[in-house]
Design a protein around this motif. Structure first.
Motif, PDB file in Angstrom:
ATOM      1  N   ALA A 128       0.826  -1.204   0.000  1.00  0.00           N
ATOM      2  CA  ALA A 128       0.000   0.000   0.000  1.00  0.00           C
ATOM      3  C   ALA A 128       0.864   1.260   0.000  1.00  0.00           C
ATOM      4  O   ALA A 128       0.535   2.250  -0.668  1.00  0.00           O
ATOM      5  CB  ALA A 128      -0.920  -0.013   1.226  1.00  0.00           C
TER       6      ALA A 128
ATOM      7  N   TRP B  62       0.818   4.163  -2.848  1.00  0.00           N
ATOM      8  CA  TRP B  62       0.650   5.592  -2.521  1.00  0.00           C
ATOM      9  C   TRP B  62       1.750   6.428  -3.177  1.00  0.00           C
ATOM     10  O   TRP B  62       1.481   7.482  -3.755  1.00  0.00           O
ATOM     11  CB  TRP B  62       0.664   5.788  -0.998  1.00  0.00           C
ATOM     12  CG  TRP B  62       0.854   7.240  -0.613  1.00  0.00           C
ATOM     13  CD1 TRP B  62       0.174   8.316  -1.114  1.00  0.00           C
ATOM     14  CD2 TRP B  62       1.809   7.763   0.318  1.00  0.00           C
ATOM     15  NE1 TRP B  62       0.638   9.489  -0.541  1.00  0.00           N
ATOM     16  CE2 TRP B  62       1.637   9.172   0.344  1.00  0.00           C
ATOM     17  CE3 TRP B  62       2.761   7.189   1.147  1.00  0.00           C
ATOM     18  CZ2 TRP B  62       2.408  10.001   1.172  1.00  0.00           C
ATOM     19  CZ3 TRP B  62       3.515   8.011   1.962  1.00  0.00           C
ATOM     20  CH2 TRP B  62       3.342   9.391   1.966  1.00  0.00           C
TER      21      TRP B  62
ATOM     22  N   ALA C  89      -4.380  -0.674  -5.871  1.00  0.00           N
ATOM     23  CA  ALA C  89      -4.968  -0.250  -4.602  1.00  0.00           C
ATOM     24  C   ALA C  89      -6.214  -1.066  -4.281  1.00  0.00           C
ATOM     25  O   ALA C  89      -6.441  -1.457  -3.122  1.00  0.00           O
ATOM     26  CB  ALA C  89      -5.296   1.239  -4.655  1.00  0.00           C
TER      27      ALA C  89
ATOM     28  N   VAL D 138      -5.106  -4.487  -3.120  1.00  0.00           N
ATOM     29  CA  VAL D 138      -4.612  -4.415  -1.739  1.00  0.00           C
ATOM     30  C   VAL D 138      -5.782  -4.354  -0.770  1.00  0.00           C
ATOM     31  O   VAL D 138      -5.788  -5.034   0.273  1.00  0.00           O
ATOM     32  CB  VAL D 138      -3.688  -3.188  -1.564  1.00  0.00           C
ATOM     33  CG1 VAL D 138      -3.420  -2.921  -0.087  1.00  0.00           C
ATOM     34  CG2 VAL D 138      -2.366  -3.397  -2.298  1.00  0.00           C
TER      35      VAL D 138
ATOM     36  N   SER E 208      -6.566  -7.306   1.931  1.00  0.00           N
ATOM     37  CA  SER E 208      -6.420  -6.974   3.347  1.00  0.00           C
ATOM     38  C   SER E 208      -7.714  -7.158   4.124  1.00  0.00           C
ATOM     39  O   SER E 208      -7.709  -7.049   5.352  1.00  0.00           O
ATOM     40  CB  SER E 208      -5.949  -5.524   3.497  1.00  0.00           C
ATOM     41  OG  SER E 208      -6.935  -4.625   3.015  1.00  0.00           O
TER      42      SER E 208
ATOM     43  N   VAL F 116      -3.156  -0.597   6.546  1.00  0.00           N
ATOM     44  CA  VAL F 116      -3.464  -0.549   5.116  1.00  0.00           C
ATOM     45  C   VAL F 116      -4.486   0.551   4.834  1.00  0.00           C
ATOM     46  O   VAL F 116      -4.361   1.300   3.847  1.00  0.00           O
ATOM     47  CB  VAL F 116      -3.981  -1.912   4.630  1.00  0.00           C
ATOM     48  CG1 VAL F 116      -4.461  -1.820   3.186  1.00  0.00           C
ATOM     49  CG2 VAL F 116      -2.877  -2.961   4.751  1.00  0.00           C
TER      50      VAL F 116
ATOM     51  N   LEU G  60      -4.387   3.520   2.080  1.00  0.00           N
ATOM     52  CA  LEU G  60      -5.437   3.608   1.066  1.00  0.00           C
ATOM     53  C   LEU G  60      -6.141   4.963   1.123  1.00  0.00           C
ATOM     54  O   LEU G  60      -6.569   5.494   0.082  1.00  0.00           O
ATOM     55  CB  LEU G  60      -6.447   2.479   1.253  1.00  0.00           C
ATOM     56  CG  LEU G  60      -5.912   1.068   0.947  1.00  0.00           C
ATOM     57  CD1 LEU G  60      -6.986   0.022   1.230  1.00  0.00           C
ATOM     58  CD2 LEU G  60      -5.431   0.962  -0.504  1.00  0.00           C
TER      59      LEU G  60
ATOM     60  N   CYS H   1      -4.008   7.102  -0.809  1.00  0.00           N
ATOM     61  CA  CYS H   1      -4.161   6.809  -2.234  1.00  0.00           C
ATOM     62  C   CYS H   1      -5.410   7.496  -2.812  1.00  0.00           C
ATOM     63  O   CYS H   1      -5.353   8.131  -3.878  1.00  0.00           O
ATOM     64  CB  CYS H   1      -4.251   5.297  -2.462  1.00  0.00           C
ATOM     65  SG  CYS H   1      -2.707   4.407  -2.135  1.00  0.00           S
TER      66      CYS H   1
END
Length: 985
Positions: free
Chosen positions: A756, A760, A789, A792, A796, A807, A811, A814
């Motif tokens: 992650a 980013w 993303a 992920v 997760s 995470v 995110l 992101c």
């Protein structure tokens, strides 16, 4: 002995210069005589110190007469005073006619005066009056060098003047070579009497300390010394400035061996000894220090009284030092010099006497010393069992570096024996029991032990080379154990991919026993854990535990597999249950006591706490406690450095960057290699990227890439993430994009947190490119990153809650970065602020505040909120020392005309009287920058500050630049003035 004072700076003597200047002026200027006699060994810097003090006294208005005694006894009465007067007369100009007349009158008096029965007293009185006329009311200082050669007339003059018999305010500063004051030397008795006077001081000038030795050598070489060179100069010189300068010039000029100057100086000192003392110095030079008194008696064969007198003479001549353990050479160079003065037969006989004395001693044998002396006596067959016993003893005490050295010596001895050296039948056995020495030693056994010791002490390349030699031997072990060993050594060297392949070859080998299969499975599980492949690691750990259940004495396999399983379960399923498994693994390892098991258990527990579970404070404590523990177990260069790297990363994340700097600097003193070095370099690189030290960060990344050339997948994502972050601070968004895309391609990790973070950085790079309007946004890269993303996020969902929390923070970043591509959304940035504040991660929290304020200002809404966010972000960034982030905040605030000072406290009020408390002037500095500024205010150089704070000189330069920028000053003097004005001193 005078060193080249024009070419070398005066180092480490500032305190002595100041103290002598004060003592001489305060004593001589108060109507009383005073004297300081500086004693010390040859080359310690007495002459240079006298010169510096003399210049300081002249600058204070004193009249300084400088002379030196000659090594010709009484043949030249009052020579130093006459020489001083002639030199002073030559320096006088026409404007000093009166003083010149007095000087020449005194010189004529020396020539005309004849000494009858009462002539000596009259001469001393007239000299005193003449000096009084020359001084003309000024403090008079007589500086005399090499006073050990003082003639009788000068000695009488000094006693006369210092006794206060002359009408003269006089100070005397004299240097005496300590080794010359032996036996019934007349000056020795004079100094003994003078010590009783309150106005007389005797200063024994000690050699330089280690830091000053390195500074002096570096000044002559013209560059900082490599650690090995610095260690060699220190050990060989003992801090003697003359020797340091000579060795440094040899380094600078590329000369090997000793200079003739140094060799002749030490030979002259040894040759001046009486014959028994001469023999004692030769014997100690050939021994392994410290040489015990009983052992020296056996080797020299001197009677007790004669031996004590000989040792006393060698100590007095500053060639030996003695303590409760025995005798040592003051300078290791003496051993180098004397090694060439004996015939080969004489050297061999001396070592044989040592070996025989050690063998016949009733106390426990000293295996390492015995091996050393038998080897140099030309008896490899006798030396080999002792070397093997020394290696086993070192390994038992967890001294793996020493064990590696002894096993290497054993290999050399075995080769010498195989070439035809006659075996002996009277040496000790490998277990230290006297008896016949084995004439046949299994070379494979020596290679196995040597390789394992090399692995434990961090010499990974050496371990692999020895293992290949073992594999090529006729009696090589079976394939499976070789694969396991090779895999362990490859993993330690940072070559993870070939290490994994070797473990799988071991599991597939036909000759693999159940115990070996359990070992391979447990170690492969641990390796996969390091690579971030937690599901695979858990599966193999369960397999290893099933296999180990049927194998007796499989504690190591159980510990490794349990640690891997606990980590996997804590990450993927249940943190509490996984942590419980890992803590039990640590308890099991501690009870068993095998160093590598204890180290691995601490390592995995600390990694889990500071990484996925985000229990940072406890994780840092566990890492530092584990580092102390494994250092006790002899794994300082390997596991201790990795644990300290984990502590550094944890401290970085909670914003304790100054403390993290100290930890990483302490770890680097071990000079780690392989995977251990990679962990530490990456940790230091994170700090450098945060500080904005581009050059230091780039060097560390290049070093990591070089080490990882042979593999190392576990470090690829952190390496590429840091490279992307550094490239963005440099404005190289294209390079950042390339690093992220490569990371997405090469990643095989289950660690959603580091993935992650990588995503980013990729989205941030595209957002920065969009904002710069100089590099077009790569829409394909954006789609790929958004897809990554989403993956992920999906992967997760089933991870443990702490993992999902970490995470989710990345995110949130992101999502907010994506919004910058078509109009930054303040709400998304507010969510990111909340996520990182909740986790107490100040750096991403400050960054998110910057972007939230930027989004609000772009929409021309809630300007007051934007100003508050910028001020909060600025305080956080300044507290960390995050210079690039602070700069970006200042740029945005300046563009939006948002003051970064608190409301009601105008910017620029720092120096306005009464505007705010003076100590607030330093509020903009981080804790580390305050430490550096305090040292700057003391007048220390960057190098000296670095030595005090255990930081590189280059990093200190970066801190000083940041201090100048924050305090808005241009010089160290201005910065020091602010520090002193603040009252922080």
């Amino acid at each position: 002995m005078v060193s080249d004072v024009d070419a070398a700076p005066l180092v480490g003597r500032a305190d002595q210069v100041a103290a002598l200047r004060s003592a001489l002026l305060d004593g001589g200027g108060s109507g009383q005589t005073s004297a300081v006699f500086v004693t010390g060994e040859s080359g310690v810097g007495k002459t240079r110190l006298l010169r510096e003090v003399g210049e300081a006294l002249r600058g204070s208005g004193a009249l300084v007469l400088t002379g030196a005694c000659l090594d010709i006894g009484d043949a030249s009465p009052l020579h130093p005073l006459l020489a001083a007067l002639r030199r002073f007369d030559a320096e006088l100009t026409a404007a000093n006619a009166r003083t010149s007349s007095a000087v020449r009158g005194l010189l004529r008096m020396f020539g005309d005066e004849t000494a009858g029965p009462d002539g000596a007293g009259a001469l001393l009185e007239r000299v005193s009056r003449g000096l009084h006329l020359i001084a003309e009311g000024r403090p008079l200082v007589l500086v005399l060098d090499d006073l050990q050669w003082v003639d009788r007339s000068t000695r009488q003059l000094l006693l006369y003047l210092l006794a206060g018999l002359g009408d003269l305010q006089l100070s005397v500063l004299a240097a005496v070579r300590a080794e010359s004051l032996q036996g019934a030397h007349p000056l020795r008795r004079v100094l003994t009497e003078l010590r009783r006077l309150r106005s007389v001081r005797v200063l024994d000038l000690a050699p330089l300390g280690r830091a000053d030795t390195e500074q002096l050598a570096a000044a002559i070489v013209g560059a900082p010394l490599a650690p090995e060179a610095a260690e060699s100069v220190w050990q060989r010189s003992g801090g003697n400035p003359f020797v340091v300068e000579e060795l440094a010039r040899d380094l600078r000029d590329g000369r090997e061996g000793l200079s003739d100057t140094v060799r002749e100086v030490f030979l002259a000192r040894v040759d001046a000894l009486p014959q028994p003392a001469h023999a004692v110095v030769h014997a100690v030079a050939a021994g392994v220090e410290p040489v015990a008194h009983w052992l020296l008696a056996e080797v020299t064969g001197l009677p007790e009284r004669e031996l004590i007198d000989a040792v006393r003479g060698a100590v007095a001549h500053r060639l030996l030092v003695g303590d409760d353990d025995g005798y040592r050479l003051r300078h290791r160079l003496v051993a180098e010099v004397l090694a060439h003065e004996l015939l080969p037969a004489e050297r061999s006989a001396l070592h044989r006497r040592y070996a025989e004395a050690l063998t016949s001693a009733p106390a426990e044998l000293h295996h390492a010393r015995l091996a050393h002396h038998w080897r140099l006596a030309g008896e490899p067959a006798r030396a080999l069992p002792a070397a093997m016993a020394a290696a086993r003893e070192a390994a038992r005490l967890h001294g793996f570096a020493e064990a590696h050295r002894h096993w290497s010596v054993a290999l050399q001895l075995a080769e010498a024996g195989a070439r035809g050296a006659a075996p002996s039948t009277s040496g000790p056995s490998p277990d230290g029991v006297r008896g016949p020495a084995s004439s046949v030693v299994d070379r494979g056994e020596l290679l196995r032990h040597a390789a394992e010791a090399a692995h434990h002490c961090g010499e990974h390349a050496r371990a692999l080379a020895l293992l290949e030699e073992l594999a090529a031997a006729e009696d090589a072990p079976p394939a499976c154990p070789l694969h396991i060993r090779r895999a362990r050594y490859l993993a330690a060297a940072g070559r993870s991919a070939p290490a994994e392949a070797e473990y799988r070859l071991a599991l597939a080998a036909a000759d693999c026993t159940p115990a070996q299969r359990a070992t391979a499975a447990a170690r492969l599980a641990e390796l996969l854990l390091h690579l971030g492949r937690y599901a695979d690691a858990g599966d193999l750990a369960r397999q290893a535990l099933r296999l180990a259940a049927d194998v007796p004495d499989s504690v190591s396999e159980v510990v490794l597999a349990s640690a891997a399983l606990g980590f996997s379960e804590a990450y993927l399923e249940d943190p509490d249950a996984g942590l419980a498994v890992m803590r039990r693994a640590l308890d099991t390892a501690e009870r068993a006591g095998r160093p590598e098991d204890v180290a691995c258990a601490y390592l995995h527990l600390a990694e889990l706490l500071t990484g996925p579970l985000n229990i940072l404070e406890e994780g840092v404590v566990v890492a530092r406690r584990g580092a102390e523990r494994v250092a006790e177990l002899g794994l300082g260069r390997t596991y201790e450095t990795r644990l300290l790297a984990i502590a550094t990363n944890g401290l970085f994340r909670v914003g304790q960057w100054a403390e993290a700097e100290k930890v990483v600097a302490a770890a680097l003193r071990h000079r780690p290699s392989g995977a251990d070095a990679v962990e530490l370099l990456l940790a230091r690189c994170r700090l450098s990227v945060g500080y904005g030290d581009v050059a230091a960060a780039d060097r560390d990344l290049e070093a990591v890439a070089t080490v990882l050339a042979g593999g190392g997948a576990r470090h690829v994502i952190p390496l590429l993430t840091l490279r992307a972050g550094l490239a963005m601070w440099q404005g190289r968004h294209d390079l950042a994009r390339q690093a992220v895309q490569r990371g997405l391609t090469e990643s095989r990790s289950d660690d959603m947190g580091i993935l992650a973070a990588l995503v980013w950085h990729g989205l941030r790079a595209e957002a920065e490119a969009h904002a710069s309007r100089t590099v077009p946004v790569d829409e394909t890269a954006v789609r790929r990153l958004r897809g990554a993303a989403e993956r992920v996020a999906r992967r997760s969902e089933h991870a443990a809650r702490p993992v999902r929390d970490v995470v989710d923070g990345f995110l949130a970043l992101c999502d907010a970065e994506v919004s910058r591509l078509d109009g930054s959304d303040p709400a998304l940035w507010a969510r990111s602020v909340a996520e990182w504040d909740r986790r107490n991660h100040p750096y991403p929290a400050a960054y998110s505040r910057l972007r939230q304020a930027e989004a609000l200002l772009a929409r021309r809404s809630r300007t007051a909120t934007a100003g508050r966010l910028l001020r909060q972000a600025y305080r956080m960034a300044q507290g960390l020392g995050a210079v690039p982030l602070s700069s970006e905040i200042r740029t945005l605030a300046g563009r939006a005309r948002v003051p970064l000072e608190e409301p009601g406290r105008p910017a620029g009020s720092r120096s306005a009287p009464g505007a705010r408390p003076a100590d607030d002037e330093l509020a903009v500095l981080t804790a580390r920058e305050r430490e550096v500024l305090a040292a700057v205010a003391e007048g220390l150089t960057n190098r000296e500050i670095g030595q005090r704070l255990f930081i590189s000189e280059r990093t200190i330069g970066v801190h000083v630049s940041h201090i100048f920028d924050k305090l808005q000053v241009r010089t160290r003097v201005q910065a020091s003035a602010i520090y002193l004005r603040s009252g922080a001193a």
